[in-house]
Enzyme design. Structure first.
Site, PDB file in Angstrom:
ATOM      1  N   LYS A  13       0.838  -1.209   0.000  1.00 19.85           N
ATOM      2  CA  LYS A  13       0.000   0.000   0.000  1.00 19.85           C
ATOM      3  C   LYS A  13       0.870   1.254   0.000  1.00 19.85           C
ATOM      4  CE  LYS A  13      -2.057  -1.169   3.898  1.00 19.85           C
ATOM      5  NZ  LYS A  13      -1.387  -2.449   4.205  1.00 19.85           N
ATOM      6  N   ARG A  88     -10.050   0.602   8.562  1.00 19.51           N
ATOM      7  CA  ARG A  88      -9.599  -0.747   8.900  1.00 19.51           C
ATOM      8  C   ARG A  88     -10.593  -1.507   9.754  1.00 19.51           C
ATOM      9  NH1 ARG A  88      -3.614   0.160   8.551  1.00 19.51           N
ATOM     10  NH2 ARG A  88      -2.595  -1.650   9.411  1.00 19.51           N
ATOM     11  N   ARG A 127      11.926  -5.308   5.401  1.00 22.33           N
ATOM     12  CA  ARG A 127      11.582  -3.929   5.020  1.00 22.33           C
ATOM     13  C   ARG A 127      12.429  -2.886   5.742  1.00 22.33           C
ATOM     14  NH1 ARG A 127       5.552  -1.741   5.487  1.00 22.33           N
ATOM     15  NH2 ARG A 127       5.741  -2.523   7.610  1.00 22.33           N
ATOM     16  N   ARG A 160      11.120  -0.999  11.093  1.00 23.40           N
ATOM     17  CA  ARG A 160       9.994  -0.687  11.967  1.00 23.40           C
ATOM     18  C   ARG A 160       9.897  -1.711  13.088  1.00 23.40           C
ATOM     19  NH1 ARG A 160       4.688   0.558   8.397  1.00 23.40           N
ATOM     20  NH2 ARG A 160       3.736  -0.840   9.913  1.00 23.40           N
ATOM     21  N   ARG A 171      -0.086  -8.816  13.262  1.00 22.45           N
ATOM     22  CA  ARG A 171      -0.771  -7.809  12.428  1.00 22.45           C
ATOM     23  C   ARG A 171      -1.548  -8.480  11.294  1.00 22.45           C
ATOM     24  NH1 ARG A 171       4.240  -4.919  10.801  1.00 22.45           N
ATOM     25  NH2 ARG A 171       2.970  -3.892   9.239  1.00 22.45           N
TER      26      ARG A 171
HETATM   27  P1  AP5 Z   1       4.807  -1.599   1.886  1.00 17.60           P
HETATM   28  O1  AP5 Z   1       4.417  -0.796   0.702  1.00 17.60           O
HETATM   29  O2  AP5 Z   1       5.569  -0.930   2.967  1.00 17.60           O
HETATM   30  O3  AP5 Z   1       3.530  -2.372   2.464  1.00 17.60           O
HETATM   31  P2  AP5 Z   1       2.229  -1.815   3.213  1.00 17.60           P
HETATM   32  O4  AP5 Z   1       1.047  -2.474   2.581  1.00 17.60           O
HETATM   33  O5  AP5 Z   1       2.245  -0.333   3.282  1.00 17.60           O
HETATM   34  O6  AP5 Z   1       2.464  -2.501   4.635  1.00 17.60           O
HETATM   35  P3  AP5 Z   1       2.366  -1.868   6.090  1.00 17.60           P
HETATM   36  O7  AP5 Z   1       3.100  -2.822   7.000  1.00 17.60           O
HETATM   37  O8  AP5 Z   1       2.787  -0.437   6.121  1.00 17.60           O
HETATM   38  O9  AP5 Z   1       0.863  -1.992   6.346  1.00 17.60           O
HETATM   39  P4  AP5 Z   1       0.188  -1.946   7.658  1.00 17.60           P
HETATM   40  O10 AP5 Z   1      -1.177  -1.781   7.178  1.00 17.60           O
HETATM   41  O11 AP5 Z   1       0.397  -3.099   8.568  1.00 17.60           O
HETATM   42  O12 AP5 Z   1       0.922  -0.750   8.463  1.00 17.60           O
HETATM   43  P5  AP5 Z   1       0.424   0.697   8.844  1.00 17.60           P
HETATM   44  O13 AP5 Z   1       1.591   1.580   8.895  1.00 17.60           O
HETATM   45  O14 AP5 Z   1      -0.741   1.079   8.009  1.00 17.60           O
HETATM   46  O15 AP5 Z   1       5.646  -2.851   1.333  1.00 17.60           O
HETATM   47  C1  AP5 Z   1       6.207  -3.806   2.214  1.00 17.60           C
HETATM   48  C2  AP5 Z   1       7.593  -4.224   1.712  1.00 17.60           C
HETATM   49  O16 AP5 Z   1       7.468  -4.916   0.477  1.00 17.60           O
HETATM   50  C3  AP5 Z   1       8.558  -3.058   1.452  1.00 17.60           C
HETATM   51  O17 AP5 Z   1       9.835  -3.460   1.853  1.00 17.60           O
HETATM   52  C4  AP5 Z   1       8.477  -2.851  -0.069  1.00 17.60           C
HETATM   53  O18 AP5 Z   1       9.701  -2.353  -0.590  1.00 17.60           O
HETATM   54  C5  AP5 Z   1       8.201  -4.271  -0.557  1.00 17.60           C
HETATM   55  N1  AP5 Z   1       7.352  -4.324  -1.757  1.00 17.60           N
HETATM   56  C6  AP5 Z   1       6.188  -3.651  -1.963  1.00 17.60           C
HETATM   57  N2  AP5 Z   1       5.646  -4.007  -3.150  1.00 17.60           N
HETATM   58  C7  AP5 Z   1       6.487  -4.924  -3.696  1.00 17.60           C
HETATM   59  C8  AP5 Z   1       6.479  -5.689  -4.915  1.00 17.60           C
HETATM   60  N3  AP5 Z   1       5.502  -5.575  -5.813  1.00 17.60           N
HETATM   61  N4  AP5 Z   1       7.512  -6.535  -5.134  1.00 17.60           N
HETATM   62  C9  AP5 Z   1       8.498  -6.665  -4.236  1.00 17.60           C
HETATM   63  N5  AP5 Z   1       8.565  -5.980  -3.075  1.00 17.60           N
HETATM   64  C10 AP5 Z   1       7.559  -5.126  -2.801  1.00 17.60           C
HETATM   65  O19 AP5 Z   1      -0.131   0.465  10.337  1.00 17.60           O
HETATM   66  C11 AP5 Z   1       0.748   0.208  11.403  1.00 17.60           C
HETATM   67  C12 AP5 Z   1      -0.057   0.118  12.698  1.00 17.60           C
HETATM   68  O20 AP5 Z   1      -0.732   1.371  12.950  1.00 17.60           O
HETATM   69  C13 AP5 Z   1      -1.163  -0.927  12.719  1.00 17.60           C
HETATM   70  O21 AP5 Z   1      -0.668  -2.218  13.084  1.00 17.60           O
HETATM   71  C14 AP5 Z   1      -2.112  -0.335  13.774  1.00 17.60           C
HETATM   72  O22 AP5 Z   1      -1.637  -0.572  15.073  1.00 17.60           O
HETATM   73  C15 AP5 Z   1      -2.021   1.161  13.509  1.00 17.60           C
HETATM   74  N6  AP5 Z   1      -3.044   1.642  12.550  1.00 17.60           N
HETATM   75  C16 AP5 Z   1      -2.815   2.187  11.319  1.00 17.60           C
HETATM   76  N7  AP5 Z   1      -3.971   2.506  10.717  1.00 17.60           N
HETATM   77  C17 AP5 Z   1      -4.961   2.147  11.585  1.00 17.60           C
HETATM   78  C18 AP5 Z   1      -6.381   2.199  11.512  1.00 17.60           C
HETATM   79  N8  AP5 Z   1      -7.032   2.691  10.434  1.00 17.60           N
HETATM   80  N9  AP5 Z   1      -7.090   1.739  12.570  1.00 17.60           N
HETATM   81  C19 AP5 Z   1      -6.463   1.256  13.667  1.00 17.60           C
HETATM   82  N10 AP5 Z   1      -5.121   1.149  13.791  1.00 17.60           N
HETATM   83  C20 AP5 Z   1      -4.383   1.605  12.751  1.00 17.60           C
HETATM   84 MG    MG Z   2       2.431   1.100   4.843  1.00 18.25          MG
END
Ligand code: AP5
Ligand code: MG
Length: 242
Positions: A13, A88, A127, A160, A171
């Site tokens: 994402k 979410r 990552r 992270r 997660r």
């Molecule tokens: P990346 O693009 O970083 O993946 P992502 O989908 O953004 O994964 P996240 O871990 O950021 O998602 P998340 O939803 O768990 O975390 P968030 O910060 O939102 O890609 C991942 C890796 O793969 C990278 O190394 C990239 O280079 C590689 N990659 C990508 N595409 C590729 C491809 N096609 N081929 C090869 N490699 C590739 O949330 C964190 C925390 O915040 C949550 O756990 C929760 O506690 C809280 N939180 C956030 N939003 C909410 C909400 N709405 N409600 C409640 N709690 C929330």
């Molecule tokens: Mg992300």
């Protein structure tokens, strides 16, 4: 145009958001990034959020909605927003509908990025994240141009805390239990595009662009929407809707 990137942790994402915000000229609203900025700034909200994030749990809806409401009151969001990792939970989705409706807007498209679990675990384990701009890298899959420095701003990349294997697995299970049901909410609105999130970053980007279509808010001709999507089973072995 209001878009949302939906998918499990590690589905790409954040990676795709960095390109889409430039393409569509709308800001990224990542609740994860907003929480990390609050933690970095040492605010009360950041302290509250951190206890949940460190465990791999979702931050409670009231705190999450407060931060989104605040972000949507900024003038740069009036032309639309790219949500990343929000909504979410079903209550978050219902409240977002209400907020957008209050502004005379709606969710135009939800981009559901599907990736097999074993690929997610590999991606998260390696990552690297830029603490300044939120860009993500991977030593093997998406390396930075200069070792351990962000391509964009030269900041030292970090791992992270919540990418440690046990927290990453938690997660993913929280996603399956609490976040996947949000998809049904948007399928009822016929705004979900199912995207295969495997393959190169460029391949995934092109699939998204084909699905979203021109920057007008209208879906591209020929993409699968509405009833046939609701009935479609997700590809085998992927984290799909039920
Ligand atoms: P990346 O693009 O970083 O993946 P992502 O989908 O953004 O994964 P996240 O871990 O950021 O998602 P998340 O939803 O768990 O975390 P968030 O910060 O939102 O890609 C991942 C890796 O793969 C990278 O190394 C990239 O280079 C590689 N990659 C990508 N595409 C590729 C491809 N096609 N081929 C090869 N490699 C590739 O949330 C964190 C925390 O915040 C949550 O756990 C929760 O506690 C809280 N939180 C956030 N939003 C909410 C909400 N709405 N409600 C409640 N709690 C929330
Ligand atoms: Mg992300």
């Amino acid at each position: 145009m209001n878009l949302a990137l939906f998918g499990p942790p590690g589905s790409g994402k954040g990676t795709q958001a960095k390109f889409l915000v430039q393409h569509f000229g709308i800001p990224q609203v990542s609740t994860g990034d907003l929480f990390r900025a609050e933690i970095e700034a040492g605010t009360d909200l950041g302290r509250k959020a951190q206890t949940f994030m460190d465990r791999g749990d979702l931050v409670p809806d009231d705190i999450t909605l407060e931060i989104v409401r605040r972000r949507l009151s900024a003038p740069d969001t009036t032309g639309g927003v790219l949500f990343d990792g929000f909504p979410r939970t079903v209550p978050q989705a219902v409240e977002l509908d209400r907020m957008l409706q209050g502004m005379g807007r709606r969710m135009d498209r939800v981009i559901f990025i599907q990736v097999p679990t074993e690929v997610l675990v590999d991606r998260l384990a390696g990552r690297l994240t830029c603490p300044k701009c939120g860009r993500t890298y991977h030593p093997k899959l998406a390396p930075p141009r200069i070792d351990s420095l962000c391509d964009e701003d030269g900041t030292e990349l970090i791992m992270r805390e919540d990418d440690r294997p046990e927290t990453a697995r938690k997660r993913i299970s929280v996603y399956l239990e609490q976040t996947l049901p949000v998809l049904a909410h948007y399928r009822q609105q016929h705004v979900v595009s199912d995207i295969d999130g495997t393959g190169s970053i460029d391949e995934v980007r092109n699939r998204i662009l084909r699905a979203v279509g021109p920057a007008s808010g209208e879906p591209a001709a020929g993409i699968r929407v509405a009833a046939d999507q609701r009935e479609e089973a997700p590809p085998q072995g992927r984290l799909g809707g039920r």
